[in-house]
Scaffold this motif. Structure first.
Motif, PDB file in Angstrom:
ATOM      1  N   UNK A 159       0.868  -1.193   0.000  1.00  0.00           N
ATOM      2  CA  UNK A 159       0.000   0.000   0.000  1.00  0.00           C
ATOM      3  C   UNK A 159       0.892   1.226   0.000  1.00  0.00           C
ATOM      4  N   UNK A 160       0.392   2.325  -0.551  1.00  0.00           N
ATOM      5  CA  UNK A 160       1.233   3.527  -0.678  1.00  0.00           C
ATOM      6  C   UNK A 160       1.500   4.196   0.670  1.00  0.00           C
ATOM      7  N   UNK A 161       0.640   3.985   1.662  1.00  0.00           N
ATOM      8  CA  UNK A 161       0.789   4.664   2.961  1.00  0.00           C
ATOM      9  C   UNK A 161       1.951   4.091   3.767  1.00  0.00           C
ATOM     10  N   UNK A 162       2.507   4.970   4.595  1.00  0.00           N
ATOM     11  CA  UNK A 162       3.534   4.523   5.545  1.00  0.00           C
ATOM     12  C   UNK A 162       2.793   4.274   6.844  1.00  0.00           C
ATOM     13  N   UNK A 163       2.513   3.017   7.124  1.00  0.00           N
ATOM     14  CA  UNK A 163       1.614   2.765   8.257  1.00  0.00           C
ATOM     15  C   UNK A 163       1.861   1.391   8.869  1.00  0.00           C
ATOM     16  N   UNK A 164       1.510   1.274  10.129  1.00  0.00           N
ATOM     17  CA  UNK A 164       1.495  -0.014  10.828  1.00  0.00           C
ATOM     18  C   UNK A 164       0.320   0.031  11.781  1.00  0.00           C
ATOM     19  N   UNK A 165      -0.456  -1.014  11.807  1.00  0.00           N
ATOM     20  CA  UNK A 165      -1.612  -1.014  12.706  1.00  0.00           C
ATOM     21  C   UNK A 165      -1.968  -2.438  13.109  1.00  0.00           C
ATOM     22  N   UNK A 166      -2.690  -2.520  14.187  1.00  0.00           N
ATOM     23  CA  UNK A 166      -3.058  -3.832  14.723  1.00  0.00           C
ATOM     24  C   UNK A 166      -4.535  -4.073  14.512  1.00  0.00           C
ATOM     25  N   UNK A 167      -4.863  -5.355  14.416  1.00  0.00           N
ATOM     26  CA  UNK A 167      -6.252  -5.773  14.225  1.00  0.00           C
ATOM     27  C   UNK A 167      -6.625  -6.625  15.444  1.00  0.00           C
ATOM     28  N   UNK A 168      -7.866  -6.588  15.921  1.00  0.00           N
ATOM     29  CA  UNK A 168      -8.232  -7.401  17.087  1.00  0.00           C
ATOM     30  C   UNK A 168      -7.814  -8.862  16.893  1.00  0.00           C
ATOM     31  N   UNK A 169      -7.353  -9.467  17.946  1.00  0.00           N
ATOM     32  CA  UNK A 169      -6.978 -10.875  17.875  1.00  0.00           C
ATOM     33  C   UNK A 169      -5.493 -11.109  17.689  1.00  0.00           C
ATOM     34  N   UNK A 170      -4.706 -10.049  17.447  1.00  0.00           N
ATOM     35  CA  UNK A 170      -3.251 -10.187  17.424  1.00  0.00           C
ATOM     36  C   UNK A 170      -2.602 -10.163  16.059  1.00  0.00           C
ATOM     37  N   UNK A 171      -3.296  -9.702  15.035  1.00  0.00           N
ATOM     38  CA  UNK A 171      -2.656  -9.574  13.713  1.00  0.00           C
ATOM     39  C   UNK A 171      -2.151  -8.145  13.541  1.00  0.00           C
TER      40      UNK A 171
ATOM     41  N   UNK B 209       2.595  -1.623  18.618  1.00  0.00           N
ATOM     42  CA  UNK B 209       1.287  -2.127  18.159  1.00  0.00           C
ATOM     43  C   UNK B 209       0.829  -3.311  19.020  1.00  0.00           C
ATOM     44  N   UNK B 210       1.789  -4.165  19.405  1.00  0.00           N
ATOM     45  CA  UNK B 210       1.438  -5.305  20.271  1.00  0.00           C
ATOM     46  C   UNK B 210       0.920  -4.813  21.627  1.00  0.00           C
ATOM     47  N   UNK B 211       1.498  -3.725  22.112  1.00  0.00           N
ATOM     48  CA  UNK B 211       1.043  -3.158  23.397  1.00  0.00           C
ATOM     49  C   UNK B 211      -0.409  -2.692  23.283  1.00  0.00           C
ATOM     50  N   UNK B 212      -0.764  -2.139  22.118  1.00  0.00           N
ATOM     51  CA  UNK B 212      -2.161  -1.735  21.894  1.00  0.00           C
ATOM     52  C   UNK B 212      -3.086  -2.957  21.959  1.00  0.00           C
ATOM     53  N   UNK B 213      -2.599  -4.100  21.428  1.00  0.00           N
ATOM     54  CA  UNK B 213      -3.411  -5.328  21.457  1.00  0.00           C
ATOM     55  C   UNK B 213      -3.545  -5.827  22.901  1.00  0.00           C
ATOM     56  N   UNK B 214      -2.392  -5.907  23.592  1.00  0.00           N
ATOM     57  CA  UNK B 214      -2.397  -6.464  24.956  1.00  0.00           C
ATOM     58  C   UNK B 214      -3.296  -5.659  25.884  1.00  0.00           C
ATOM     59  N   UNK B 215      -3.295  -4.359  25.713  1.00  0.00           N
ATOM     60  CA  UNK B 215      -4.102  -3.492  26.577  1.00  0.00           C
ATOM     61  C   UNK B 215      -5.526  -3.315  26.045  1.00  0.00           C
ATOM     62  N   UNK B 216      -5.843  -4.069  25.017  1.00  0.00           N
ATOM     63  CA  UNK B 216      -7.196  -4.056  24.427  1.00  0.00           C
ATOM     64  C   UNK B 216      -7.604  -2.685  23.876  1.00  0.00           C
TER      65      UNK B 216
END
Lengths: 263, 165
Positions: free
Chosen positions: A96-108, A132-139
């Motif tokens: 994708x053209x964007x410079x990005x990283x993000x998390x999806x529910x469930x750990x992806x 990003x993993x910290x965002x997942x762990x903290x829901x």
């Protein structure tokens, strides 16, 4: 007559104020909505959202053996540092053209190819992934999705799933959540043998090189309050016996393979 | 049996009230439920409808006037509580999505208020249909006071005068 009216008004106010006060002091619902959702339910939701995102031709998944192997090494180092976790983390690279990283529910975790191209070392990518993993762990991610679902329902929006999935790509967490995720990821990076300050270095370099106002630079718009967070990363003080363990990954080669693939 | 308080008009008995008045009095409560659905999520429309209903029936009879007033008065705090909850909810949703225990307590209180309002309005509507009075706590007294009090002050009589020449 008027005395009775006043008395009854006060009585009503007292009754309802008491109901409010009692239920505020002794809550009967769990404090955090997101924590009442089971991890398996979150994973199912995550799969639906991932399928929704990947169905968009602008978010094509990239699968290259060398890159996947490198990501597996990073993933293993980070999950070892996290310790006990409910999640089975997976990292996907997206063209994708964007410079990005993000998390999806469930750990992806989804990382765009340009973000990898901009990172100088696997440690820099590790720092972003730890955050990003910290965002997942903290829901935080699940909380954001529930928020988007609720808003979409309140606004009677039909494309609820699609809207909520898109929100993961383009909307920010609040300041408290970002600070919490930073704090946690800096601790994990230290435990993983990655210099925690690299999180600050990477964000500062991106900010200086690309600039805040480049429309492709989604990672900064979805990670606000960047200056104070860079400062916090630099001020993080690792333990005296901390020693950095570099990844044995030929990062330039990986980037070249990815670059050729995307061309 | 309570006697009429001084300074108030006597309350009519069921057989003194016409069928049309009874239906109008019942309508004051039932109309709220119809307009409530229209006014969601910000339930202001039902309040406007209550004012219009009161205005239209202000001259019909004191019996109808009393029920329309009681319905309106009891609806004002419920509407404000509901609106407060919706506004608070939107603030939470656009900010940190943190449902505090204060908000949860408030939501329960609003739920209880709506339930009580709903039950009492249905009872009052049924009683009004039979030509009976039904006094809510506080709001009943207030409505009775407003509808049945005799305004004994000297009435100002309008006098037409020629223009000054």
């Amino acid at each position: 007559m008027s005395r009775k009216i006043v008395f009854e008004a006060i009585l009503l106010l007292l009754i309802f104020a008491s109901i409010w006060g009692i239920f505020a002091l002794f809550p009967i619902f769990p404090d955090k909505t997101a924590f009442s959702v089971s991890v398996s339910a979150e994973e199912k939701l995550g799969k639906l959202m991932l399928d929704n995102i990947l169905s968009d031709p602008e978010y094509r998944q990239i699968s290259i053996l060398e890159l996947d192997s490198a990501l597996a090494v990073i993933n293993k180092r980070l999950t070892d540092a996290i310790g006990l976790t409910d999640y089975d983390y997976k990292i996907c690279i997206i063209d994708n053209a964007d410079i990005n990283a993000f998390a999806i529910p469930g750990g992806t975790l989804l990382v765009t190819a340009p973000l990898i191209a901009m990172s100088d070392s696997p440690e820099e990518l590790t720092a972003v992934l730890a955050h990003e993993m910290a965002h997942i762990e903290k829901r935080h991610v699940l909380t954001k999705v529930i928020k988007e679902f609720t808003l979409a329902l309140v606004m009677s929006d039909n494309a609820v799933l699609s809207e909520a999935s898109r929100s993961l790509l383009s909307t920010a967490f609040d300041r408290h959540q970002e600070e919490e995720a930073d704090r946690l990821s800096l601790e994990w990076l230290e435990r993983a043998g990655v210099n925690p300050r690299i999180l600050g270095t990477f964000f500062r370099r991106l900010k200086d090189e690309v600039g805040m106002y480049d429309p492709r630079f989604t990672i900064l718009s979805t990670h606000p309050h960047i200056n104070s967070r860079i400062k916090a990363a630099f001020e993080y003080d690792p333990a005296e016996n901390f020693s950095e363990i570099k990844f044995e990954i030929d990062w330039e080669r990986i980037k070249n393979i990815l670059d050729n693939y995307c061309k | 049996m309570n006697s009429e308080p001084s300074g108030y008009y006597p309350v009519p008995q069921p057989d003194e009230i016409g069928i049309r008045e009874k239906e109008d009095a019942m309508g004051a409560y039932l109309m709220m439920f119809a307009t409530l659905a229209v006014g969601l999520p910000l339930p202001i429309i039902n309040l406007v409808a209550a004012f219009i209903y009161l205005y239209l029936n202000r001259k019909t009879s004191r019996f109808v006037h009393f029920h329309a007033l009681q319905s309106l008065y009891s609806q004002i705090p419920v509407t404000l509580l509901n609106a407060g909850m919706i506004i608070w909810l939107i603030i939470i949703l656009v900010n940190d999505f943190n449902f505090t225990s204060e908000f949860k307590g408030y939501t329960i209180m609003v739920g209880v208020a709506n339930l009580i309002y709903f039950i009492f309005s249905l009872i009052a509507a049924a009683k009004a249909r039979k030509g009976l009075f039904y006094y809510f706590i506080f709001f009943g007294r207030l409505a009775y006071h407003r509808a049945y009090m005799i305004h004994s002050g000297p009435k100002e009589v309008a006098v037409n005068k020629p223009p000054t020449l």
